[in-house]
Write a protein that holds these residues in place. Structure first.
Motif, PDB file in Angstrom:
ATOM      1  N   ASP A 164       3.663 -13.989  11.243  1.00 29.07           N
ATOM      2  CA  ASP A 164       4.143 -12.404  11.062  1.00 29.07           C
ATOM      3  C   ASP A 164       3.714 -12.188   9.783  1.00 29.07           C
ATOM      4  N   VAL A 165       4.135 -13.150   8.606  1.00 29.14           N
ATOM      5  CA  VAL A 165       3.702 -12.729   7.156  1.00 29.14           C
ATOM      6  C   VAL A 165       2.251 -12.487   6.921  1.00 29.14           C
ATOM      7  N   VAL A 166       1.344 -13.182   7.669  1.00 32.80           N
ATOM      8  CA  VAL A 166      -0.008 -12.967   7.683  1.00 32.80           C
ATOM      9  C   VAL A 166      -0.519 -11.612   8.192  1.00 32.80           C
ATOM     10  N   ASP A 167       0.113 -11.335   9.114  1.00 33.43           N
ATOM     11  CA  ASP A 167       0.114  -9.890   9.780  1.00 33.43           C
ATOM     12  C   ASP A 167       0.288  -8.889   8.780  1.00 33.43           C
ATOM     13  N   PHE A 168       1.622  -9.002   8.184  1.00 32.42           N
ATOM     14  CA  PHE A 168       1.980  -7.864   7.313  1.00 32.42           C
ATOM     15  C   PHE A 168       1.104  -7.882   6.231  1.00 32.42           C
ATOM     16  N   VAL A 169       0.741  -9.010   5.574  1.00 26.04           N
ATOM     17  CA  VAL A 169      -0.520  -9.257   4.407  1.00 26.04           C
ATOM     18  C   VAL A 169      -1.485  -8.310   4.609  1.00 26.04           C
ATOM     19  N   VAL A 170      -2.176  -8.643   5.829  1.00 28.67           N
ATOM     20  CA  VAL A 170      -3.572  -8.164   6.442  1.00 28.67           C
ATOM     21  C   VAL A 170      -3.517  -6.643   6.279  1.00 28.67           C
ATOM     22  N   LYS A 171      -2.485  -6.458   7.139  1.00 32.30           N
ATOM     23  CA  LYS A 171      -2.174  -4.850   7.481  1.00 32.30           C
ATOM     24  C   LYS A 171      -1.928  -4.133   6.205  1.00 32.30           C
ATOM     25  N   LEU A 172      -1.144  -4.428   5.422  1.00 30.57           N
ATOM     26  CA  LEU A 172      -0.788  -3.622   4.198  1.00 30.57           C
ATOM     27  C   LEU A 172      -1.829  -3.823   3.034  1.00 30.57           C
ATOM     28  N   ALA A 173      -2.871  -4.938   2.938  1.00 32.57           N
ATOM     29  CA  ALA A 173      -3.659  -4.673   1.859  1.00 32.57           C
ATOM     30  C   ALA A 173      -4.770  -3.775   2.458  1.00 32.57           C
ATOM     31  N   LEU A 174      -5.053  -3.708   3.626  1.00 33.92           N
ATOM     32  CA  LEU A 174      -6.083  -2.699   4.189  1.00 33.92           C
ATOM     33  C   LEU A 174      -5.527  -1.163   4.116  1.00 33.92           C
ATOM     34  N   GLU A 175      -4.429  -0.962   4.002  1.00 33.31           N
ATOM     35  CA  GLU A 175      -3.735   0.363   3.850  1.00 33.31           C
ATOM     36  C   GLU A 175      -3.956   0.902   2.219  1.00 33.31           C
ATOM     37  N   LYS A 176      -3.589   2.112   2.169  1.00 33.75           N
ATOM     38  CA  LYS A 176      -3.386   2.605   0.695  1.00 33.75           C
ATOM     39  C   LYS A 176      -2.297   1.921   0.081  1.00 33.75           C
ATOM     40  N   PRO A 177      -2.263   1.695  -1.348  1.00 25.32           N
ATOM     41  CA  PRO A 177      -1.385   0.967  -2.126  1.00 25.32           C
ATOM     42  C   PRO A 177      -0.166   1.963  -2.037  1.00 25.32           C
ATOM     43  N   LYS A 178       1.040   1.079  -1.934  1.00 24.26           N
ATOM     44  CA  LYS A 178       2.262   1.823  -1.893  1.00 24.26           C
ATOM     45  C   LYS A 178       2.913   2.044  -3.271  1.00 24.26           C
ATOM     46  N   ASN A 179       2.563   1.380  -4.124  1.00 21.66           N
ATOM     47  CA  ASN A 179       3.016   1.456  -5.671  1.00 21.66           C
ATOM     48  C   ASN A 179       4.460   1.480  -5.401  1.00 21.66           C
TER      49      ASN A 179
END
Length: 247
Positions: A164-179
């Motif tokens: 699940d951590v892998v899923d979140f890392v991949v998803k969020l890395a490809l999205e715009k930065p949250k800052n």
């Protein structure tokens, strides 16, 4: 897209790297074995040439206070300077839930400095704070037990599967930065003793589970709620019971 995955050979990093490669991205594995050392800076400039996203899954060689502090300070300084020069568009770092609530623990102080370095760098960023992994339970039992028993606190616990951590890392890395900070955790919260008991029973391990209310974790005195998110979080999909079925 060119993506540098620092710590790309570790538990989370190897699957993150594979997923991104399969999706068609150019993935650079950032590790000393690949000629990229974030502490000395060796190979970093070349690795960042044309890189848009940096995923920092790095870890110190030891959780020892001095070792961790020295590692994350040096690495953070090098990364921030090099990424700013390379005009990296997104830096994602994997951190720990509770990092800012127990900085008297040297390792958490080091992780907090890692977070602060990227916040101050001027590089767009996302910080993911995760709870402990399901996979960490074997270490917990080994450190807090012996051949006959395991001493476990009833502190709040909400572990998440590495997948699940892998899923979140991949998803969020490809999205715009949250800052900002995104917290992730498993879907189930219970006393730590509940998870350890399930694991011992599943494995047929005859160690006696000795429960206590000392609020200790790896021999550190901690707040009872240190290991769980206190506010909004994103929940993983893999329950502890389902994880046990494949482990």
């Amino acid at each position: 897209m060119k993506i540098l995955v620092i710590g790309g050979t570790g538990l989370i990093g190897k699957d993150v790297s594979r997923r991104l490669t399969d999706a068609g991205h150019e993935v650079i594995i950032g590790s000393p074995s690949k000629g990229i050392n974030i502490v000395s800076g060796d190979g970093l400039t070349e690795a960042l040439n044309g890189t848009e996203v940096v995923i920092d899954l790095s870890n110190s060689a030891s959780p020892d206070d001095e070792t961790a502090l020295n590692f994350f300070r040096a690495a953070g300084k090098n990364l921030a300077a090099s990424e700013k020069q390379a005009r990296v568009k997104h830096h994602l770092v994997l951190s720990i839930v509770g990092t800012d609530r127990a900085t008297y623990i040297g390792y958490l102080q080091a992780k907090k400095e890692q977070e602060d370095n990227i916040k101050k760098s001027g590089v767009p960023y996302t910080i993911i704070r995760s709870t402990q992994f399901h996979e960490h339970i074997t270490t917990l039992i080994a450190v807090q037990g012996n051949e006959n028993e395991v001493n476990i606190s009833t502190v709040d616990y909400q572990p998440i599967a590495a997948a699940d951590v892998v899923d979140f890392v991949v998803k969020l890395a490809l999205e715009k930065p949250k800052n900002g900070i995104v917290e992730i955790a498993g879907s189930e919260r219970a006393p730590m003793t509940d998870f350890v008991r399930k694991y011992l029973n599943h494995k047929g391990d005859r160690k006696a589970l000795v429960a206590n209310d000392d609020n200790k974790y790896m021999f550190f005195d901690i707040p009872k709620d240190l290991l769980v998110p206190l506010g909004e979080f994103r929940a993983g999909l893999i329950t502890f019971d389902n994880w046990l079925k494949t482990n």
